[in-house]
Scaffold this motif. Structure first.
Motif, PDB file in Angstrom:
ATOM      1  N   VAL A  13       0.857  -1.195   0.000  1.00 44.70           N
ATOM      2  CA  VAL A  13       0.000   0.000   0.000  1.00 44.70           C
ATOM      3  C   VAL A  13       0.888   1.237   0.000  1.00 44.70           C
ATOM      4  CG1 VAL A  13      -1.727   1.299   1.321  1.00 44.70           C
ATOM      5  CG2 VAL A  13      -1.940  -1.191   1.072  1.00 44.70           C
ATOM      6  N   ASN A  14       0.490   2.217  -0.783  1.00 50.17           N
ATOM      7  CA  ASN A  14       1.198   3.493  -1.013  1.00 50.17           C
ATOM      8  C   ASN A  14       2.433   3.337  -1.893  1.00 50.17           C
ATOM      9  OD1 ASN A  14      -0.659   5.058   0.461  1.00 50.17           O
ATOM     10  ND2 ASN A  14       0.336   4.422   2.351  1.00 50.17           N
ATOM     11  N   GLN A  15       2.567   2.190  -2.535  1.00 46.49           N
ATOM     12  CA  GLN A  15       3.659   2.011  -3.485  1.00 46.49           C
ATOM     13  C   GLN A  15       3.146   2.165  -4.913  1.00 46.49           C
ATOM     14  OE1 GLN A  15       6.288  -1.298  -2.895  1.00 46.49           O
ATOM     15  NE2 GLN A  15       6.183  -1.113  -0.662  1.00 46.49           N
ATOM     16  N   LEU A  31      -1.120   2.072  -5.278  1.00 43.02           N
ATOM     17  CA  LEU A  31      -2.026   1.222  -4.513  1.00 43.02           C
ATOM     18  C   LEU A  31      -2.383   1.948  -3.217  1.00 43.02           C
ATOM     19  CD1 LEU A  31      -3.450  -1.531  -4.138  1.00 43.02           C
ATOM     20  CD2 LEU A  31      -1.355  -2.324  -3.027  1.00 43.02           C
ATOM     21  N   VAL A  32      -3.660   2.287  -3.048  1.00 46.57           N
ATOM     22  CA  VAL A  32      -4.070   3.056  -1.867  1.00 46.57           C
ATOM     23  C   VAL A  32      -4.836   2.220  -0.843  1.00 46.57           C
ATOM     24  CG1 VAL A  32      -4.032   5.284  -3.027  1.00 46.57           C
ATOM     25  CG2 VAL A  32      -6.143   3.958  -3.018  1.00 46.57           C
ATOM     26  N   GLU A  33      -5.285   1.023  -1.247  1.00 40.34           N
ATOM     27  CA  GLU A  33      -6.000   0.166  -0.301  1.00 40.34           C
ATOM     28  C   GLU A  33      -5.940  -1.278  -0.769  1.00 40.34           C
ATOM     29  OE1 GLU A  33      -9.997   1.192   1.588  1.00 40.34           O
ATOM     30  OE2 GLU A  33     -10.553  -0.385   0.162  1.00 40.34           O
ATOM     31  N   ALA A  34      -5.746  -2.183   0.173  1.00 43.30           N
ATOM     32  CA  ALA A  34      -5.827  -3.626  -0.058  1.00 43.30           C
ATOM     33  C   ALA A  34      -6.588  -4.204   1.126  1.00 43.30           C
ATOM     34  CB  ALA A  34      -4.432  -4.233  -0.158  1.00 43.30           C
ATOM     35  N   ARG A  35      -7.802  -4.714   0.866  1.00 40.61           N
ATOM     36  CA  ARG A  35      -8.627  -5.184   1.981  1.00 40.61           C
ATOM     37  C   ARG A  35      -9.421  -6.420   1.587  1.00 40.61           C
ATOM     38  NH1 ARG A  35     -14.034  -4.063   1.539  1.00 40.61           N
ATOM     39  NH2 ARG A  35     -14.594  -2.600  -0.089  1.00 40.61           N
ATOM     40  N   PRO A  36      -9.765  -7.226   2.594  1.00 37.66           N
ATOM     41  CA  PRO A  36     -10.607  -8.390   2.302  1.00 37.66           C
ATOM     42  C   PRO A  36     -12.040  -7.952   2.018  1.00 37.66           C
ATOM     43  CG  PRO A  36     -10.173  -8.228   4.652  1.00 37.66           C
ATOM     44  CD  PRO A  36      -9.377  -7.146   3.995  1.00 37.66           C
ATOM     45  N   LEU A  37     -12.723  -8.739   1.224  1.00 35.15           N
ATOM     46  CA  LEU A  37     -14.157  -8.525   0.996  1.00 35.15           C
ATOM     47  C   LEU A  37     -14.917  -9.385   1.981  1.00 35.15           C
ATOM     48  CD1 LEU A  37     -14.324  -8.603  -2.888  1.00 35.15           C
ATOM     49  CD2 LEU A  37     -14.440  -6.603  -1.395  1.00 35.15           C
ATOM     50  N   GLN A  38     -16.097  -8.955   2.340  1.00 32.76           N
ATOM     51  CA  GLN A  38     -16.938  -9.741   3.240  1.00 32.76           C
ATOM     52  C   GLN A  38     -17.446 -10.943   2.465  1.00 32.76           C
ATOM     53  OE1 GLN A  38     -17.305  -9.286   6.420  1.00 32.76           O
ATOM     54  NE2 GLN A  38     -16.103  -7.416   6.380  1.00 32.76           N
ATOM     55  N   PHE A  55      -6.575   1.562  -6.525  1.00 38.26           N
ATOM     56  CA  PHE A  55      -5.433   2.287  -7.063  1.00 38.26           C
ATOM     57  C   PHE A  55      -5.857   3.715  -7.388  1.00 38.26           C
ATOM     58  CE2 PHE A  55      -4.522  -2.112  -8.100  1.00 38.26           C
ATOM     59  CZ  PHE A  55      -3.154  -2.225  -7.887  1.00 38.26           C
ATOM     60  N   ARG A  56      -4.931   4.653  -7.221  1.00 34.87           N
ATOM     61  CA  ARG A  56      -5.175   6.044  -7.597  1.00 34.87           C
ATOM     62  C   ARG A  56      -4.269   6.376  -8.775  1.00 34.87           C
ATOM     63  NH1 ARG A  56      -7.242  10.044  -4.882  1.00 34.87           N
ATOM     64  NH2 ARG A  56      -6.984   8.985  -2.898  1.00 34.87           N
ATOM     65  N   LYS A  66     -10.547  -2.279 -18.213  1.00 30.81           N
ATOM     66  CA  LYS A  66      -9.958  -3.336 -19.028  1.00 30.81           C
ATOM     67  C   LYS A  66      -8.790  -3.943 -18.266  1.00 30.81           C
ATOM     68  CE  LYS A  66      -6.464  -1.050 -21.833  1.00 30.81           C
ATOM     69  NZ  LYS A  66      -5.962  -0.911 -23.175  1.00 30.81           N
ATOM     70  N   THR A  67      -8.200  -4.964 -18.829  1.00 31.57           N
ATOM     71  CA  THR A  67      -7.011  -5.577 -18.248  1.00 31.57           C
ATOM     72  C   THR A  67      -5.787  -4.797 -18.701  1.00 31.57           C
ATOM     73  OG1 THR A  67      -8.051  -7.753 -18.225  1.00 31.57           O
ATOM     74  CG2 THR A  67      -5.654  -7.695 -18.047  1.00 31.57           C
ATOM     75  N   TYR A  68      -5.010  -4.338 -17.721  1.00 26.33           N
ATOM     76  CA  TYR A  68      -3.802  -3.569 -17.994  1.00 26.33           C
ATOM     77  C   TYR A  68      -2.571  -4.393 -17.612  1.00 26.33           C
ATOM     78  CZ  TYR A  68      -6.685   0.581 -18.569  1.00 26.33           C
ATOM     79  OH  TYR A  68      -7.607   1.495 -19.033  1.00 26.33           O
ATOM     80  N   PRO A  69      -1.523  -4.339 -18.434  1.00 25.71           N
ATOM     81  CA  PRO A  69      -0.266  -4.968 -18.033  1.00 25.71           C
ATOM     82  C   PRO A  69       0.405  -4.103 -16.967  1.00 25.71           C
ATOM     83  CG  PRO A  69      -0.104  -4.077 -20.269  1.00 25.71           C
ATOM     84  CD  PRO A  69      -1.494  -3.811 -19.774  1.00 25.71           C
ATOM     85  N   MET A  70       0.657  -4.689 -15.808  1.00 20.85           N
ATOM     86  CA  MET A  70       1.171  -3.947 -14.662  1.00 20.85           C
ATOM     87  C   MET A  70       2.481  -4.576 -14.206  1.00 20.85           C
ATOM     88  SD  MET A  70      -0.943  -3.039 -11.168  1.00 20.85           S
ATOM     89  CE  MET A  70      -1.979  -1.784 -11.906  1.00 20.85           C
ATOM     90  N   GLN A  71       3.329  -3.752 -13.579  1.00 23.03           N
ATOM     91  CA  GLN A  71       4.617  -4.230 -13.106  1.00 23.03           C
ATOM     92  C   GLN A  71       4.928  -3.591 -11.763  1.00 23.03           C
ATOM     93  OE1 GLN A  71       7.878  -2.648 -12.750  1.00 23.03           O
ATOM     94  NE2 GLN A  71       8.792  -4.613 -12.314  1.00 23.03           N
ATOM     95  N   HIS A  72       5.455  -4.437 -10.849  1.00 23.43           N
ATOM     96  CA  HIS A  72       5.941  -3.963  -9.557  1.00 23.43           C
ATOM     97  C   HIS A  72       7.167  -4.798  -9.214  1.00 23.43           C
ATOM     98  CE1 HIS A  72       6.262  -3.476  -5.196  1.00 23.43           C
ATOM     99  NE2 HIS A  72       5.699  -2.295  -5.398  1.00 23.43           N
ATOM    100  N   GLU A  73       8.180  -4.158  -8.643  1.00 27.51           N
ATOM    101  CA  GLU A  73       9.440  -4.874  -8.391  1.00 27.51           C
ATOM    102  C   GLU A  73       9.273  -6.101  -7.505  1.00 27.51           C
ATOM    103  OE1 GLU A  73      11.300  -2.251  -4.746  1.00 27.51           O
ATOM    104  OE2 GLU A  73      11.770  -1.651  -6.789  1.00 27.51           O
TER     105      GLU A  73
END
Length: 99
Positions: A13-15, A31-38, A55-56, A66-73
């Motif tokens: 989060v915040n990365q 990424l501004v939030e990662a949470r479980p769904l009920q 995400f912001r 749509k589906t976006y190609p994303m990358q994170h280290e």
């Protein structure tokens, strides 16, 4: 295809995540939030608990769902389906749901 769980994202989060936009180049989502769904009742064969990512993106234009190609280290390259869900004074909020 990678199989993600909430634990893959809670520490990020915040990365910044880089998204490839084809000929236009790359752009950054945070990424501004990662949470479980009920969850409702457990479904037979369910292999992970459902979760949501927010995400912001600080742009005056909205990107289509749509589906976006994303990358994170920490996670490498992967595709993620993003849906614009809100706008605020700094840009747009996009959601990804995993169930």
């Amino acid at each position: 295809m990678q199989f993600f769980a909430l634990d893959n994202f809670v520490g990020l989060v915040n990365q910044t995540f880089e998204v490839a936009l084809g000929d236009v180049g790359n752009t950054s989502f945070v990424l501004v939030e990662a949470r479980p769904l009920q969850p409702g009742e457990s479904l037979p064969g369910q292999v992970r608990a459902p979760f949501s990512l927010l995400f912001r993106h600080e742009a005056a234009i909205v990107f289509p769902q749509k589906t976006y190609p994303m990358q994170h280290e920490a996670l490498g390259e992967f595709g993620i389906f993003l849906v614009p869900i809100a706008r605020d004074r700094t840009g747009f909020i996009y959601q990804a749901l995993f169930n």
